[in-house]
Design a protein around this motif. Structure first.
Motif, mmCIF file in Angstrom:
data_model
loop_
_atom_site.group_PDB
_atom_site.id
_atom_site.type_symbol
_atom_site.label_atom_id
_atom_site.label_comp_id
_atom_site.label_asym_id
_atom_site.label_seq_id
_atom_site.Cartn_x
_atom_site.Cartn_y
_atom_site.Cartn_z
ATOM 1 N N TRP A 105 -3.682 -4.835 -12.584
ATOM 2 C CA TRP A 105 -4.746 -3.754 -11.613
ATOM 3 C C TRP A 105 -5.044 -5.243 -9.744
ATOM 4 C CZ3 TRP A 105 -4.644 1.076 -11.486
ATOM 5 C CH2 TRP A 105 -5.424 1.873 -12.558
ATOM 6 N N GLU A 106 -5.832 -5.986 -10.310
ATOM 7 C CA GLU A 106 -6.170 -6.491 -9.259
ATOM 8 C C GLU A 106 -4.961 -7.000 -8.477
ATOM 9 O OE1 GLU A 106 -6.914 -6.846 -12.340
ATOM 10 O OE2 GLU A 106 -8.950 -8.314 -12.652
ATOM 11 N N ALA A 107 -3.890 -7.262 -9.022
ATOM 12 C CA ALA A 107 -2.322 -7.955 -8.423
ATOM 13 C C ALA A 107 -2.148 -6.308 -7.574
ATOM 14 C CB ALA A 107 -1.429 -7.974 -9.011
ATOM 15 N N THR A 108 -2.462 -5.356 -7.656
ATOM 16 C CA THR A 108 -2.272 -4.163 -6.894
ATOM 17 C C THR A 108 -3.104 -3.967 -5.955
ATOM 18 O OG1 THR A 108 -1.639 -3.018 -8.802
ATOM 19 C CG2 THR A 108 -1.341 -1.390 -6.955
ATOM 20 N N ALA A 109 -3.973 -3.908 -6.338
ATOM 21 C CA ALA A 109 -4.809 -4.408 -4.549
ATOM 22 C C ALA A 109 -4.586 -4.907 -3.479
ATOM 23 C CB ALA A 109 -6.397 -4.647 -5.691
ATOM 24 N N ALA A 110 -4.196 -6.553 -4.612
ATOM 25 C CA ALA A 110 -3.974 -7.375 -3.401
ATOM 26 C C ALA A 110 -2.669 -6.736 -2.595
ATOM 27 C CB ALA A 110 -3.481 -8.653 -4.017
ATOM 28 N N CYS A 111 -2.060 -6.386 -3.357
ATOM 29 C CA CYS A 111 -0.460 -6.045 -2.527
ATOM 30 C C CYS A 111 -0.658 -4.809 -1.269
ATOM 31 C CB CYS A 111 0.325 -5.055 -3.747
ATOM 32 S SG CYS A 111 1.757 -4.267 -3.064
ATOM 33 N N LEU A 112 -1.127 -3.808 -2.175
ATOM 34 C CA LEU A 112 -2.002 -2.863 -1.117
ATOM 35 C C LEU A 112 -2.867 -3.955 0.544
ATOM 36 C CD1 LEU A 112 -2.903 0.047 -3.556
ATOM 37 C CD2 LEU A 112 -0.905 0.026 -1.887
ATOM 38 N N LEU A 113 -3.873 -4.591 -0.095
ATOM 39 C CA LEU A 113 -4.637 -5.313 1.332
ATOM 40 C C LEU A 113 -3.931 -6.547 2.165
ATOM 41 C CD1 LEU A 113 -7.865 -6.830 -0.829
ATOM 42 C CD2 LEU A 113 -7.091 -5.188 1.016
ATOM 43 N N LEU A 114 -2.476 -6.458 1.495
ATOM 44 C CA LEU A 114 -1.539 -6.887 2.279
ATOM 45 C C LEU A 114 -0.999 -6.725 3.141
ATOM 46 C CD1 LEU A 114 0.013 -9.865 0.293
ATOM 47 C CD2 LEU A 114 -2.006 -10.396 2.492
ATOM 48 N N LEU A 115 -0.543 -5.357 2.398
ATOM 49 C CA LEU A 115 0.750 -4.291 3.249
ATOM 50 C C LEU A 115 -0.582 -3.905 4.441
ATOM 51 C CD1 LEU A 115 2.258 -2.535 0.765
ATOM 52 C CD2 LEU A 115 3.090 -4.352 2.712
ATOM 53 N N GLY A 116 -1.985 -3.405 4.063
ATOM 54 C CA GLY A 116 -2.817 -2.711 4.953
ATOM 55 C C GLY A 116 -3.153 -3.960 6.303
ATOM 56 N N ILE A 117 -3.046 -4.868 5.799
ATOM 57 C CA ILE A 117 -3.813 -5.853 7.207
ATOM 58 C C ILE A 117 -2.075 -6.223 7.694
ATOM 59 C CG2 ILE A 117 -4.186 -8.666 7.594
ATOM 60 C CD1 ILE A 117 -5.606 -8.852 5.039
ATOM 61 N N GLY A 118 -0.994 -5.862 7.206
ATOM 62 C CA GLY A 118 0.352 -6.749 8.273
ATOM 63 C C GLY A 118 0.476 -5.186 8.580
#
Lengths: 464, 152, 250
Positions: free
Chosen positions: A155-168
């Motif tokens: 769950w945490e990793a998925t949140a991290a992935c979405l965050l990074l995509l958003g910041i990107g």
């Protein structure tokens, strides 16, 4: 025509200026270890190789489509995790990097690396899910759901992935223009959150870490080490600077219409070891100013009177600075920047300043040893600042000084032939260029065309 | 040109990945080495790493060899096998990840594959068979009847 | 030394494996055990319309006038039904049928007969339900293979020990004959479930109940003391309760 006008104006048959032997301001010899860009890149590369070697050692076979995909996912995942740590370290304001590689270059590396990491992460996510799906005989969406819901730390990793995509997404130039620098800068800090969230799944599900104590320890050391760097250099060291040096505004003077100089005093400023050419990030603790930290270069070598910065009123912030009251406390971080005397290796030095780029070069013009020439370009004559100071310096140390104003046109002022004529022996100079990005580019093009080797052209530009 | 640099980075990464992956063997039998101790065991009699299983009842006769932990996606798996008369008589799981539901599922799916290889009725040297009730007709086809016949 | 005897009774086959010299006493004990099985068959066979259990089922006689064995078995069944939350039932499909408990109970008693006659080293296997006595040879335990329901002729696991009761409930030969009494639908989650314990009456009946529970069986058996389970699901996956390793390898 925007030609170079020397100071003082020499007639063809005119007065020659006797050169006064060079007198330079006391050199601040930079002690302390600096890391040059080349070795730093090599080190980063070695780290990447070590990370890939970890995968190599742990993998006995790559079998079938599932094997190819899963292992591609592992390699990209390892590299992405490693790169995240490196990117954060680059921005940790480590003096050795700031002074050696240079703040502007670090920022460029970070920006390029950031885009690459987002790409790596995307490749990692897609190939791992697909590879696992084939192994388990599941559809990719079912497999993805299973992984997120039942695997540890996912769950945490998925949140991290979405965050990074958003910041990107918001870091794309188009988006940044829309949301404004300040907002973007604040949102960008969520990358720390993403790095923290993603860390767990790397160890919990990473095949290369399973049962390998040494690899786990190394990964912890990497991340904790970077965290320590951030904590010290970005958080604690500035607080120490604030408490130890007690920087405050001593005086505010107008240099030219829309240009002010701020004299900063404090305690034991020599301990800062600030060099001409460097900048600090200044946070003035006054209403309307305390919430932003802006980088301004020192416009004079540090001296008995303290530090001086010179600011052109470009936005809200700089305009408000004019109203600063003496005694205002300052929370400053620095010194930063590699644009210093350290870069010089030749006796003859050419400084090319454009617009507000005169600021660091004004300090270097006074402090750099050797035979100096300063080319100072501005749009209008009224925009030329420090005229009196620059001319005094030129006379005092026998340096050459040329101005150029007016619209740009074909043939100058940044034309290889023109430059070669104005600066005899151009190709044997060390050149410092500072100014708006386009001017810098034009100047560097001309210098290269005139035969100045790339490694003797130094510039600082903060566009990324 | 940023686009060109980006494409170059993507291409270089893809090429690098393909190279790395292609240098590994693509055949499990090529890659998997039998544990050194077992390879020796087949000829000699002294076990290189003889150790009794960590858990369980009295083991079957023979020599027990403990394999090195093997890393799976979810954690280390370690088994010990008992070799008797040149055949695998017993397989025991010493380490298996069971930290979460997924691990337990994997144990349940993967370990029987290991078992099937090891436990043919003969090599397991069993005395009797428990299974769902068979009819008199079904009995004649069953393992139990083979065992009974061998003993009668 | 081994004495083996195979007897067709109760619609299945019983295998005796006695590891003693064939003395007078032991041979007659085996005969007595075999006779006991036929006696149980006569009382409890639901395939014989005239058996006491069939007549009781039709209401022709009352429990009080049944032979004491039937009364004991019925009481035991009631208790097991309570203990298993109704998953074991005395009335599967509405018909009085204690067969799921009777076979194990009969074997338990047969084993006791053998032990009382001094034939302690024995195993009795009745159609797949096994009661083990003392070790067959000094220094090694009995080894009971558990048939793989999905791959006939092969084993899924091996249980080893002494004094154990092992019963397997499953779909292998008779198909989906075990239903979930609560829903009436056949229990399909598992292909087979093997219970290991110390009393075959309990183990036999509980195995049927647990099989009917399907995926819930695992948790339920974990809660029971002294019982461990091993199961093969319909998709071929395998699970065992956490203490199963005490008895078995894989």
């Amino acid at each position: 025509m925007a030609r170079w006008v020397p100071f003082p104006e020499k007639q063809e048959n005119g007065v020659t200026i006797t050169h006064v032997p060079s007198r330079t301001a006391p050199q601040v010899r930079s002690t302390g270890f600096v890391a040059r860009p080349g070795p730093v890149l090599v080190l980063i590369g070695l780290g990447a190789v070590a990370v890939v070697a970890l995968w190599w050692r742990d993998t006995s076979a790559v079998v079938g489509a599932a094997g190819w995909l899963t292992n591609a996912g592992r390699i990209t995942g390892l590299l992405a995790g490693y790169a995240m740590a490196v990117l954060i370290a680059l921005m940790a304001r480590v003096p050795a990097l700031e002074h050696g590689v240079g703040t502007d270059r670090l920022t460029r590396w970070h920006a390029m690396g950031g885009r690459y990491v987002v790409g790596l992460m995307t490749a990692h996510v897609l190939s791992v899910i697909w590879g696992y799906a084939i192994t388990d005989g599941q559809h990719v969406t079912d497999e993805a759901v299973t992984m997120v819901v039942t695997f540890p730390e996912m769950w945490e990793a998925t949140a991290a992935c979405l965050l990074l995509l958003g910041i990107g997404a918001i870091s794309a130039r188009a988006a940044r223009r829309r949301i404004g620098y300040e907002t973007w800068y604040l949102l960008h800090f969520y990358t720390y959150v993403a790095a923290y969230l993603a860390f767990g799944h790397q160890l919990a599900t990473g095949a290369e870490f399973a049962g390998d104590r040494a690899a786990q320890v190394a990964w912890y050391v990497l991340y904790l080490g970077v965290a320590a760097l951030v904590a010290w250099y970005r958080l604690l060291a500035p607080v120490r600077l604030f408490l130890r040096h007690r920087l405050r505004v001593a005086a505010v003077t107008a240099e030219a219409p829309g240009v002010i100089s701020i004299q900063v005093t404090g305690r034991r400023l020599e301990r800062l070891r600030a060099e001409p050419g460097q900048f600090f990030r200044w946070r003035f603790l006054a209403k309307g100013l305390w919430w932003s930290a802006n980088p301004y270069s020192l416009s004079a070598p540090p001296g008995a009177g303290g530090l001086r910065i010179t600011v052109k009123a470009l936005g809200d912030h700089s305009a408000t600075l004019a109203g600063l009251r003496p005694g205002t406390r300052i929370f400053a971080e620095g010194p930063y920047g590699a644009f210093t005397g350290r870069l010089r290796s030749r006796r003859q030095v050419l400084l090319i300043a454009g617009g507000v780029g005169i600021t660091p070069l004004r300090a270097l013009f006074e402090s750099l040893p050797g035979e100096l020439t300063l080319l100072y370009r501005a749009r209008r004559e009224a925009d030329l600042v420090f005229r009196q100071e620059l001319e005094d310096i030129a006379v005092a140390r026998g340096a050459n000084l040329h101005y150029s104003t007016g619209p740009r046109g074909p043939g100058g002022p940044f034309d290889a032939a023109v430059l070669a004529q104005v600066v005899p022996g151009l190709r044997d100079h060390d050149v410092y260029v500072c100014g708006p990005a386009e001017m810098t580019r034009a100047a560097i093009r001309a210098l290269r065309a005139a035969g100045v080797p790339r490694r003797h052209i130094h510039h600082e530009s903060f566009e990324f | 040109m940023p686009i060109r640099r980006a494409l170059l980075a993507v291409l270089a990464t893809a090429v690098g990945l393909v190279l790395l992956l292609s240098f590994k063997p693509h055949d499990v039998s090529q890659a998997a080495q039998p544990p050194a101790a077992l390879a020796q065991k087949q000829s000699g009699t002294t076990p290189a790493q003889g150790s009794t299983p960590a858990q369980g009842t009295t083991p079957a006769q023979g020599t027990t060899v403990t394999g090195d932990p093997a890393d799976t996606r979810w954690g280390p798996v370690q088994v010990a096998i008992t070799v008797s008369g040149g055949k695998i008589a017993d397989v025991q799981v010493l380490q298996a990840p069971d930290g979460n539901r997924r691990d337990i599922e994997i144990n349940d799916a993967a370990l029987p594959i290991l078992t099937q290889e090891a436990l043919s009725a003969q090599s397991a040297q069993i005395d009797t068979v428990s299974g769902a009730t068979y009819t008199s007709e079904g009995y004649t086809r069953s393992l139990q009847s083979a065992i009974d016949r061998a003993g009668l | 030394m081994t004495i083996r005897h195979v007897e067709h009774v109760m619609g299945t086959v019983f295998s005796f494996d006695v590891r003693h010299e064939a003395s007078e006493r032991i041979t007659s004990a085996i005969e007595e055990a075999v006779a006991w099985l036929h006696h149980v068959d006569a009382l409890f066979s639901t395939y014989r319309p005239g058996s006491p259990i069939s007549r009781l089922g039709r209401g022709e006689i009352v429990p009080e006038s049944c032979p004491p064995e039937i009364v004991r078995v019925l009481a035991r069944c009631a208790q097991v039904e309570r203990d298993t939350g109704g998953y074991f039932t005395l009335m599967p499909g509405g018909r009085l049928d204690p067969s799921a408990l009777v076979k194990g109970w009969a074997i338990e008693h047969a084993s006791a007969l053998l032990a009382a006659a001094g034939a302690r080293r024995h195993s009795v296997n009745g159609g797949g339900d096994v009661r083990l006595g003392s070790s067959p040879e000094p220094g090694r335990p009995w080894r009971v293979g558990i048939a793989d329901p999905l791959r006939p002729g092969t084993l899924a696991a091996v249980v080893s020990g002494t004094g154990l009761a092992v019963a397997t409930s499953g779909t292998a030969e008779r198909g989906h004959h075990i239903v979930d009494p609560h829903t009436g639908a056949p229990a399909t989650a598992l292909a087979s479930l093997t219970l290991v314990g110390y009393d075959l009456t309990t183990v036999d009946a509980y195995a049927t109940a647990a099989f009917a529970m399907g995926s819930a069986a695992r948790e339920w058996v974990e809660e029971q003391d002294e019982l461990e389970a091993f199961a093969v699901t319909s998709s071929g996956a395998v699970w065992r309760t956490s203490g199963f390793h005490r008895y078995a390898q894989l």
